[in-house]
Design a protein around this motif. Structure first.
Motif, short mmCIF file in Angstrom:
data_model
loop_
_atom_site.label_atom_id
_atom_site.label_comp_id
_atom_site.label_asym_id
_atom_site.label_seq_id
_atom_site.Cartn_x
_atom_site.Cartn_y
_atom_site.Cartn_z
N CYS A 104 0.83 -1.21 0.00
CA CYS A 104 0.00 0.00 0.00
C CYS A 104 0.86 1.26 0.00
CB CYS A 104 -0.94 0.01 1.20
SG CYS A 104 -2.24 -1.24 1.09
N GLY A 105 2.12 1.12 -0.39
CA GLY A 105 3.02 2.25 -0.45
C GLY A 105 2.89 3.01 -1.76
N PRO A 106 3.83 3.93 -2.03
CA PRO A 106 3.74 4.79 -3.22
C PRO A 106 3.59 4.00 -4.52
CG PRO A 106 5.50 5.53 -1.77
CD PRO A 106 5.01 4.24 -1.20
N ARG A 107 4.36 2.92 -4.67
CA ARG A 107 4.28 2.12 -5.89
C ARG A 107 3.18 1.07 -5.80
NH1 ARG A 107 10.59 0.50 -7.16
NH2 ARG A 107 11.47 2.60 -7.17
N GLY A 108 3.07 0.43 -4.65
CA GLY A 108 2.17 -0.71 -4.51
C GLY A 108 0.71 -0.36 -4.63
N TYR A 109 0.31 0.79 -4.10
CA TYR A 109 -1.07 1.27 -4.19
C TYR A 109 -0.94 2.70 -4.68
CZ TYR A 109 -6.01 1.72 -2.65
OH TYR A 109 -7.37 1.87 -2.60
N HIS A 110 -0.79 2.86 -5.96
CA HIS A 110 -0.28 4.08 -6.57
C HIS A 110 -0.74 5.34 -5.84
CE1 HIS A 110 0.43 0.97 -9.31
NE2 HIS A 110 -0.55 1.16 -10.14
N GLY A 111 0.20 6.02 -5.22
CA GLY A 111 -0.11 7.23 -4.48
C GLY A 111 -0.14 7.02 -2.98
N MET A 112 -0.03 5.77 -2.53
CA MET A 112 0.09 5.52 -1.09
C MET A 112 -1.18 5.98 -0.36
SD MET A 112 3.28 6.89 1.17
CE MET A 112 3.66 6.28 2.80
N ALA A 113 -2.26 5.32 -0.64
CA ALA A 113 -3.58 5.74 -0.15
C ALA A 113 -3.67 5.74 1.37
CB ALA A 113 -4.65 4.82 -0.73
N GLU A 114 -4.65 6.48 1.88
CA GLU A 114 -4.84 6.63 3.33
C GLU A 114 -5.66 5.46 3.87
OE1 GLU A 114 -6.50 10.56 3.58
OE2 GLU A 114 -4.53 11.47 3.75
N VAL A 115 -5.06 4.29 3.85
CA VAL A 115 -5.74 3.08 4.32
C VAL A 115 -5.00 2.45 5.50
CG1 VAL A 115 -6.82 2.59 2.09
CG2 VAL A 115 -4.54 1.67 2.58
N GLY A 116 -3.99 3.15 6.02
CA GLY A 116 -3.17 2.59 7.09
C GLY A 116 -3.90 2.46 8.41
N ASN A 117 -4.93 3.27 8.64
CA ASN A 117 -5.69 3.16 9.89
C ASN A 117 -6.77 2.08 9.71
OD1 ASN A 117 -6.82 5.11 8.02
ND2 ASN A 117 -8.40 5.52 9.56
N MET A 118 -6.30 0.85 9.53
CA MET A 118 -7.21 -0.27 9.30
C MET A 118 -8.25 -0.37 10.42
SD MET A 118 -4.28 -3.06 8.35
CE MET A 118 -2.89 -2.22 9.10
N GLY A 119 -9.52 -0.46 10.02
CA GLY A 119 -10.55 -0.71 11.02
C GLY A 119 -10.32 -2.05 11.69
N LEU A 120 -10.68 -2.16 12.96
CA LEU A 120 -10.42 -3.39 13.71
C LEU A 120 -11.40 -4.49 13.31
CD1 LEU A 120 -9.70 -2.06 17.31
CD2 LEU A 120 -8.25 -2.04 15.28
N PRO A 121 -11.00 -5.74 13.49
CA PRO A 121 -11.92 -6.86 13.20
C PRO A 121 -13.19 -6.76 14.04
CG PRO A 121 -9.67 -7.65 13.57
CD PRO A 121 -9.69 -6.21 13.97
N SER A 122 -14.30 -7.10 13.44
CA SER A 122 -15.58 -7.02 14.16
C SER A 122 -15.57 -7.84 15.44
CB SER A 122 -16.72 -7.50 13.24
OG SER A 122 -16.88 -6.65 12.15
N LYS A 123 -14.94 -9.01 15.40
CA LYS A 123 -14.91 -9.87 16.57
C LYS A 123 -14.13 -9.23 17.71
CE LYS A 123 -12.36 -13.65 16.14
NZ LYS A 123 -11.85 -14.91 15.55
#
Length: 585
Positions: free
Chosen positions: A445-464
């Motif tokens: 999810c970095g600059p190359r892997g997810y072009h532009g390095m999207a703001e997805v690092g604050n992953m929501g926690l598992p429902s359980k």
């Protein structure tokens, strides 16, 4: 020639277009005359470009047409002539995959628009997250007199009789829905009240952080960061900025006289005091790189370490930007720092011709709850935690003021997601092998892997896990995080997975140690095993990825730098100046 002209620090740049009596001067002036511009407007007046990121697809900036009109009034009053021009408006809320993907594109647009046109100085109209760094990057590459006018934050959001913060409330309420604490109806009811006026997010997200950085750097007039978008004082500031940019031309105050190493050190310290976004780390590095100023991750530790967070603002605290302005705004924060000897470079020059300290030493402070005193901070040390180790050889970042203190020293087993799609597919699976002590790890999810390095690092926690009443876990990725988000989240891991960084070698069940106090991020796997795992990767995979893209995406993947280097394009680093070869018709 007027006395103003004779005392000018240097000839007007626009005179190369409009100041000659040959064929070229004739045509340049003649074409401009079709707008109804009289001859005397070309006679020795500074031509001021107004660089406008207005767009109806960038809702934070949709009021910029009116803002530009007030800038123009100020330019005309001071004896200049304003010319407004559009540039690419990379709005965060609608643009996919992320506005960060087009930040560099917008900066190229700005740079070439400034360099290629007959303007002597520029006013940057900025607002939504990436428009501020993009425009400052482009202007820095040209180094003409420059002043920033931000669009200002929204009014406080309102829901069920309470204030809610734009962006932040989304993360909070969506987790509450997953945990069964509120209904879907209650979640949707907050939508209309979250964004109820023109302006950027009213939390200390990336937009407000970068507006604050522009002010701390000295590139805007005082109070630029916090005046609400719909407050009439925002338009007064725009008018005064238009007047001041004309004076800056007379004084020869190029951007390089303001964007100095000392200015960036002030910004780093101020970012800690306001609880600013982790995105500021990347953006300040990129702006500094365009100006030729050396700035490294270690500077965030060296300069920022030990700085208390004084601003009690969401997502770290309680209040919102409207409250921040009424409490005294950024000048109040900088006064508090300065009186305690905590401004690194109080004599740094700002665009109004005064030093930073001269601007803030008598700043009023109206509310000690919103702008706290140094002996009662929101967070004792709000400086960015810069982390290194075998998992992040080139560094990673964490925002302490938004983290859970007990988790800032933690050891847990990795729950690994290969990319964001994998995360979305499995995070709420009841069979997911995860506990509250686990560490969520997301790759690619970095600059190359997810072009532009999207703001997805604050992953929501598992429902359980949410159902157990847990509200935070350690999360690690090579992604970014919205400035409106919160949690014990390690971001910007460099090198990224897609570039062959050690993050790509992490497997489910591996033990990881996080120690923010010592700046350590360690994967408990031997160097030999990490190397062996990385060697299993298909070496042609990256080449196929690049070749399959085409267009701007291919350029981006091939030339983008890593997070610790500011994610600029390698060929854009450095100041190229405003000189352009004269075209002969």
């Amino acid at each position: 020639m007027s006395s103003r002209d004779s005392s000018r620090a240097r000839p007007l740049r626009s005179a190369e277009w409009f100041g000659t009596t040959d064929k070229n001067g004739f045509m340049y002036r003649s074409w401009m005359r079709n707008q109804g511009i009289p001859d005397h407007e070309f006679q020795g007046k500074p031509i001021i470009g107004i660089c406008n990121t207005w767009s109806e697809l960038t809702p934070c900036n949709h009021h910029f047409r009116k803002l530009a009109e007030h800038v123009k009034k100020g330019v005309l009053e001071a004896g200049g002539y304003p010319v407004e021009f559009p540039v690419f408006s990379n709005g965060e809320s609608n643009l996919r995959p992320t506005a960060m993907f087009t930040r560099n594109l917008a900066s190229m647009d700005v740079e070439e628009a400034i360099r290629g046109n007959p303007i002597d100085a520029v006013v940057l109209l900025v607002g939504c997250d990436k428009t501020t760094p993009a425009l400052l990057m482009g202007a820095a590459s040209c180094d003409v007199p420059t002043i920033v006018v931000s669009g200002g934050p929204m009014l406080n959001g309102k829901h069920q009789g309470k204030d809610i913060g734009s962006g932040t409330v989304v993360w909070q309420l969506s987790e509450d829905v997953k945990a069964g604490k509120i209904s879907l109806h209650d979640f949707m009811a907050a939508e209309a009240g979250m964004s109820r006026s023109a302006g950027t997010c009213n939390t200390m997200g990336t937009a407000s952080t970068m507006a604050s950085m522009a002010e701390a750097l000295g590139t805007s007039l005082p109070h630029n960061a916090a005046i609400p978008a719909v407050d009439s004082r925002r338009y007064v500031l725009a008018h005064l900025s238009g007047m001041r940019i004309v004076e800056m031309v007379e004084e020869g105050m190029d951007l390089s006289k303001v964007l100095t190493r000392e200015a960036f050190e002030n910004a780093i310290r101020v970012n800690a005091a306001i609880g600013g976004s982790t995105n500021a780390v990347i953006h300040l590095k990129a702006i500094a790189g365009r100006m030729g100023v050396e700035l490294d991750l270690e500077d965030w530790t060296r300069v920022g370490h030990g700085t208390p967070t004084l601003v009690d603002l969401q997502p770290s605290g309680r209040f919102l930007m409207e409250d921040f302005y009424y409490a005294g705004g950024l000048p109040a924060v900088m006064r508090r720092l300065g009186e305690a000897g905590r401004l690194p470079n109080p004599d740094a020059l700002t665009v109004n011709g005064q030093s930073l300290w001269e601007n803030v030493r008598e700043a009023p402070i109206y509310n000690d709850e919103v702008v706290r005193t140094l002996d009662n901070p929101l967070c004792a040390d709000g400086s960015m935690s810069i982390l290194r180790g075998n998992l992040a050889p080139n560094g990673a970042v964490l925002k302490p003021s938004a983290a859970t203190p007990a988790l800032m020293t933690h050891r847990g087993q990795a729950v690994v997601f290969e990319d964001f799609d994998d995360y979305k597919a499995r995070i709420d699976d009841p069979e997911l092998d995860v506990t509250a002590d686990s560490i969520l790890v997301m790759k690619n999810c970095g600059p190359r892997g997810y072009h532009g390095m999207a703001e997805v690092g604050n992953m929501g926690l598992p429902s359980k896990i949410l159902a157990q009443g847990v509200t935070d876990m350690v999360r690690i990725s090579d992604a970014r995080m919205s400035g409106t988000a919160y949690g014990t989240v390690v971001l910007h891991v460099a090198p990224e997975s897609a570039a062959g960084g050690p993050l790509a070698a992490v497997r489910h069940g591996d033990w990881i140690e996080l120690d923010c106090q010592s700046g350590r991020l360690h994967l408990e796997v031997s160097d030999e095993e990490i190397a062996a795992r990385l060697a299993e990767r298909d070496p042609t995979e990256a080449s196929r990825l690049i070749a399959s893209q085409g267009g701007y995406r291919q350029l981006y993947i091939e030339r983008v730098l890593q997070a610790d280097e500011g994610c600029d394009f390698d060929f854009l680093v450095g100041c190229r100046g405003a000189k352009v070869p004269r075209h002969s018709h």
